[in-house]
Design an enzyme around this catalytic site. Structure first.
Site, mmCIF file in Angstrom:
data_model
loop_
_atom_site.group_PDB
_atom_site.id
_atom_site.type_symbol
_atom_site.label_atom_id
_atom_site.label_comp_id
_atom_site.label_asym_id
_atom_site.label_seq_id
_atom_site.Cartn_x
_atom_site.Cartn_y
_atom_site.Cartn_z
ATOM 1 N N THR A 221 0.232 -0.599 9.744
ATOM 2 C CA THR A 221 0.323 -1.906 9.090
ATOM 3 C C THR A 221 0.601 -2.997 10.119
ATOM 4 O O THR A 221 1.364 -2.785 11.056
ATOM 5 C CB THR A 221 1.463 -1.884 8.054
ATOM 6 O OG1 THR A 221 1.132 -0.960 7.026
ATOM 7 C CG2 THR A 221 1.674 -3.259 7.436
ATOM 8 N N ARG A 249 -2.873 3.642 -5.368
ATOM 9 C CA ARG A 249 -1.496 3.418 -4.906
ATOM 10 C C ARG A 249 -1.380 2.098 -4.150
ATOM 11 O O ARG A 249 -2.246 1.728 -3.361
ATOM 12 C CB ARG A 249 -1.071 4.572 -4.010
ATOM 13 C CG ARG A 249 0.318 4.418 -3.358
ATOM 14 C CD ARG A 249 0.224 3.892 -1.939
ATOM 15 N NE ARG A 249 1.523 3.905 -1.255
ATOM 16 C CZ ARG A 249 1.747 3.367 -0.065
ATOM 17 N NH1 ARG A 249 0.774 2.753 0.567
ATOM 18 N NH2 ARG A 249 2.945 3.430 0.493
ATOM 19 N N ILE A 250 -0.293 1.376 -4.385
ATOM 20 C CA ILE A 250 0.006 0.132 -3.681
ATOM 21 C C ILE A 250 1.363 0.271 -3.024
ATOM 22 O O ILE A 250 2.325 0.734 -3.647
ATOM 23 C CB ILE A 250 0.024 -1.062 -4.654
ATOM 24 C CG1 ILE A 250 -1.364 -1.244 -5.283
ATOM 25 C CG2 ILE A 250 0.437 -2.347 -3.933
ATOM 26 C CD1 ILE A 250 -1.388 -2.246 -6.407
ATOM 27 N N GLY A 251 1.450 -0.092 -1.773
ATOM 28 C CA GLY A 251 2.705 0.007 -1.037
ATOM 29 C C GLY A 251 3.473 -1.297 -1.028
ATOM 30 O O GLY A 251 3.318 -2.153 -1.901
ATOM 31 N N ASP A 252 4.302 -1.460 -0.016
ATOM 32 C CA ASP A 252 5.187 -2.627 0.046
ATOM 33 C C ASP A 252 4.540 -3.870 0.629
ATOM 34 O O ASP A 252 5.015 -4.990 0.396
ATOM 35 C CB ASP A 252 6.436 -2.290 0.864
ATOM 36 C CG ASP A 252 6.085 -2.071 2.339
ATOM 37 O OD1 ASP A 252 5.255 -1.186 2.610
ATOM 38 O OD2 ASP A 252 6.637 -2.764 3.201
ATOM 39 N N THR A 272 6.970 -2.719 8.070
ATOM 40 C CA THR A 272 5.992 -1.656 8.255
ATOM 41 C C THR A 272 6.694 -0.310 8.126
ATOM 42 O O THR A 272 7.788 -0.122 8.654
ATOM 43 C CB THR A 272 5.293 -1.740 9.627
ATOM 44 O OG1 THR A 272 4.434 -0.598 9.801
ATOM 45 C CG2 THR A 272 6.292 -1.780 10.787
ATOM 46 N N GLY A 273 6.072 0.620 7.417
ATOM 47 C CA GLY A 273 6.695 1.931 7.250
ATOM 48 C C GLY A 273 6.289 2.577 5.950
ATOM 49 O O GLY A 273 5.236 2.279 5.387
ATOM 50 N N TRP A 274 7.140 3.454 5.456
ATOM 51 C CA TRP A 274 6.865 4.167 4.218
ATOM 52 C C TRP A 274 7.201 3.227 3.060
ATOM 53 O O TRP A 274 8.349 3.042 2.687
ATOM 54 C CB TRP A 274 7.699 5.450 4.156
ATOM 55 C CG TRP A 274 7.210 6.428 3.126
ATOM 56 C CD1 TRP A 274 6.359 6.173 2.097
ATOM 57 C CD2 TRP A 274 7.534 7.815 3.034
ATOM 58 N NE1 TRP A 274 6.130 7.302 1.364
ATOM 59 C CE2 TRP A 274 6.837 8.326 1.912
ATOM 60 C CE3 TRP A 274 8.349 8.667 3.787
ATOM 61 C CZ2 TRP A 274 6.939 9.668 1.528
ATOM 62 C CZ3 TRP A 274 8.446 9.999 3.400
ATOM 63 C CH2 TRP A 274 7.742 10.490 2.291
ATOM 64 N N GLY A 275 6.153 2.629 2.487
ATOM 65 C CA GLY A 275 6.285 1.530 1.559
ATOM 66 C C GLY A 275 7.141 1.770 0.338
ATOM 67 O O GLY A 275 7.829 0.858 -0.133
#
Length: 356
Positions: A221, A249-252, A272-275
């Protein structure tokens, strides 16, 4: 003599009356000029298991060169008197157009072999924001997020509706094949093969969520946070999401307060990372809130959120942030994070690993 004294007194009264007026004029002139010369910006290109031993010299040079290009592009906007939002967009565009990062051209693949893109921006002066998710044909998702913020009454648009809006705004539309890169496609196949192998052995049925290979893989990201010469902050984030993601799926990244946040009262942040964990912890907003409510520095707030609160949730990743005084934080709890910062003096700092 009496007339002379009277004239002197009158002249003193006139002078004393003029002084406040002159001071008021000076204040007006000053406020119309750039309020803060501590401008600068900070960018990231993803955090995760980024180790020197896994990086070839040529690939490392390529990453450093692109981080340098993106940082300088955003900095030039600021030094020329542009706004923080313009700088954020310019820097992120460079990374979106590069296959090195998980955004735009280099976006990862979903389980179905498609590329679904998310992005968001926020203006620290007005607290206005724009976000988009699940688009497949917009060349530069960050531009669409800006358009949603500036040219619609909404904050977030998704999928086909967002693409329709993009076309109406004259943004560049591309065939979905534009986002195909062999490296990302091979990564998808590797994860799918691993998933099948584990399922064949009756292991965890939630392997796509819990598989350490996914958890520890590099998140590419991209994002930027900037402070302009006028004291205004802005932040933006763009991503292709998580490799092998399913069910749209939608992340952060497109979630205001989780992946992106900016407020002139405190700071601008891009995550940035595991949303999933960044959403649960509202990481970007949390850093700004801690600064404002606890009256601590940006670095202290970033450390509290990334090194404690996020870890306690089970999350991994990092942030880049800049405050209203130009102080920068580049905090992460993974092995590395692609990151760079450039200040008003033109000094640039580019790092990939923990310390360099």
């Amino acid at each position: 003599m009496k007339k002379l004294v009277t004239l002197v007194m009158l002249s003193l009264i006139v002078c004393s009356c003029d002084m406040p007026v002159k001071e008021k004029e000076d204040k007006i002139n000053t406020s119309s000029m750039p309020a803060d010369q501590k401008f600068g910006l900070v960018i990231h290109g993803g955090a995760g298991t980024i180790l020197k031993k896994n990086m070839t010299d040529s690939l490392e040079r390529a990453y450093r060169a692109k981080l340098d290009e993106a940082t300088r592009a955003g900095h030039k906007v600021l030094s020329d008197g542009g706004t923080s939002m313009e700088a954020v967009t310019a820097a992120i565009n460079i990374m979106e157009d590069s296959p090195l990062f998980n955004a735009g051209k280099g976006a990862v693949f979903t389980h179905d072999g498609t590329n679904e893109l998310d992005a968001s921006v926020m203006d620290g002066e007005t607290l206005n924001a724009g976000a988009i998710s699940g688009v497949t044909t917009v060349k530069n998702p960050i531009d669409l997020a800006v358009a949603v913020m500036n040219k619609s009454e909404h904050v977030m648009l998704s999928a086909k509706g967002a693409e329709q809006f993009a076309a109406e705004q004259g943004l560049e539309i591309v065939d979905p094949s534009y986002f195909y890169t062999e490296r990302r496609y091979k990564s998808l196949q590797k994860i799918i093969d691993k998933e099948k192998t584990q399922l064949d052995h009756d292991l965890d049925k939630k392997v796509t969520f819990m598989d350490p290979f996914i958890k520890d893989s590099k998140y590419g990201t991209v994002g930027c946070a900037a402070l302009d010469k006028y004291g205004n902050l802005a932040a933006g984030t763009s991503t292709g999401g998580m490799t092998n993601k399913k069910y749209n799926r939608i992340g952060d990244a497109p979630i205001i307060g989780a992946g992106t946040y900016a407020n002139n009262a405190s700071c601008a942040v891009s995550s940035t990372g595991w949303g999933e964990f960044f959403m649960r912890g509202m990481v970007a907003h949390d850093i700004a809130a801690i600064m404002e409510y606890k009256e601590v520095t940006l670095q202290e707030a970033a450390e509290e959120v990334i090194q404690k609160k996020l870890i306690d949730l089970g999350g991994t990743g990092g942030i880049v942030s800049i405050d209203r005084d130009g102080n920068v934080a580049m905090e992460f709890n993974t092995a590395g994070m692609y990151r760079a910062h450039m200040n008003a003096a033109g000094e640039i700092d580019i790092k990939i690993y923990k310390n360099n």
